[in-house]
Design an enzyme around this catalytic site. Structure first.
Site, PDB file in Angstrom:
ATOM      1  CG  LEU A  83      53.016  83.526  45.216  1.00 53.91           C
ATOM      2  CD1 LEU A  83      52.414  82.868  46.438  1.00 53.91           C
ATOM      3  CD2 LEU A  83      53.393  84.974  45.493  1.00 53.91           C
ATOM      4  CB  CYS A  84      57.246  80.871  39.944  1.00 48.68           C
ATOM      5  SG  CYS A  84      56.349  79.325  40.059  1.00 48.68           S
ATOM      6  CG  HIS A  85      61.881  82.403  43.600  1.00 47.56           C
ATOM      7  ND1 HIS A  85      61.151  81.427  44.245  1.00 47.56           N
ATOM      8  CD2 HIS A  85      62.246  83.295  44.550  1.00 47.56           C
ATOM      9  CE1 HIS A  85      61.071  81.713  45.530  1.00 47.56           C
ATOM     10  NE2 HIS A  85      61.730  82.847  45.743  1.00 47.56           N
ATOM     11  CG  MET A 121      55.860  75.422  40.165  1.00 50.41           C
ATOM     12  SD  MET A 121      54.399  74.358  40.093  1.00 50.41           S
ATOM     13  CE  MET A 121      53.361  75.251  38.966  1.00 50.41           C
ATOM     14  CD  GLU A 122      60.470  77.114  37.130  1.00 51.15           C
ATOM     15  OE1 GLU A 122      60.405  78.259  37.584  1.00 51.15           O
ATOM     16  OE2 GLU A 122      60.372  76.092  37.859  1.00 51.15           O
ATOM     17  CG  ASP A 136      46.529  77.581  18.998  1.00 48.12           C
ATOM     18  OD1 ASP A 136      45.360  78.003  18.872  1.00 48.12           O
ATOM     19  OD2 ASP A 136      47.519  78.152  18.526  1.00 48.12           O
TER      20      ASP A 136
END
Length: 167
Positions: A83-85, A121-122, A136
């Site tokens: 739901l992020c833009h 969020m970014e 990794d």
């Protein structure tokens, strides 16, 4: 959680009137400068950290690869979090610092834009993916590394104002 935080969460719900998930409409929100900082920590054995810092890791420059991965992740957050833009970011910075005392790498991300929605969020995605990239690249030499302390450190701009984690 403070009452103000709970009130804001209720007002900015990602649920519509039918209870279905939907993207929040930000078209009427003011365009402001928005910035967020986040962090993540990767704990490891002293030998693993020394290999990274000395640049002797067989897979190459771990910090450079993690930095690029974090930057790419911030730009693709909208593609990863449902739901992020999609945002036109003006700055993404990922800093990595070896902490020899705690046998860890601390990652701090900074994301900035001038827009109608925040970049928390970014910033969190950038720090998280940089930490995952370290894991990794180093898993061949140590599988029991621990990624911890992924958190928002600070955000500015927008209707909800400024947030800064307590020292």
């Amino acid at each position: 959680m403070s009452q103000a935080s709970m009130d804001t969460e209720q007002q900015l719900s990602h649920l519509n009137a039918k209870g279905e998930a939907n993207m929040v409409d930000v078209s009427e929100k003011a365009v402001t400068v928005r910035e967020a900082r986040a962090e993540a920590v990767v704990k490891m054995l002293p030998q693993t950290l020394e290999m990274i810092v000395a640049g002797t890791h067989p897979k190459g420059d771990v910090f450079a690869t993690a930095r690029i991965a974090g930057i790419q992740a911030a730009k693709r957050t909208w593609d990863l979090i449902p739901l992020c833009h999609p945002l036109l970011l003006s700055k993404v910075e990922v800093q990595l610092q070896a902490d020899h005392h705690n046998h860890s790498v601390r990652i701090e991300s900074l994301v900035k834009l001038k827009g109608q929605t925040g970049v928390e969020m970014e910033a969190l995605t950038a720090a998280s993916v940089a930490a995952l990239t370290i894991y990794d690249m180093c898993k061949a030499v140590q599988k029991d590394m621990v990624i911890e302390s992924v958190r928002l450190l600070e955000k500015t701009g927008g209707k909800s104002g400024t947030f800064k984690v307590d020292a």
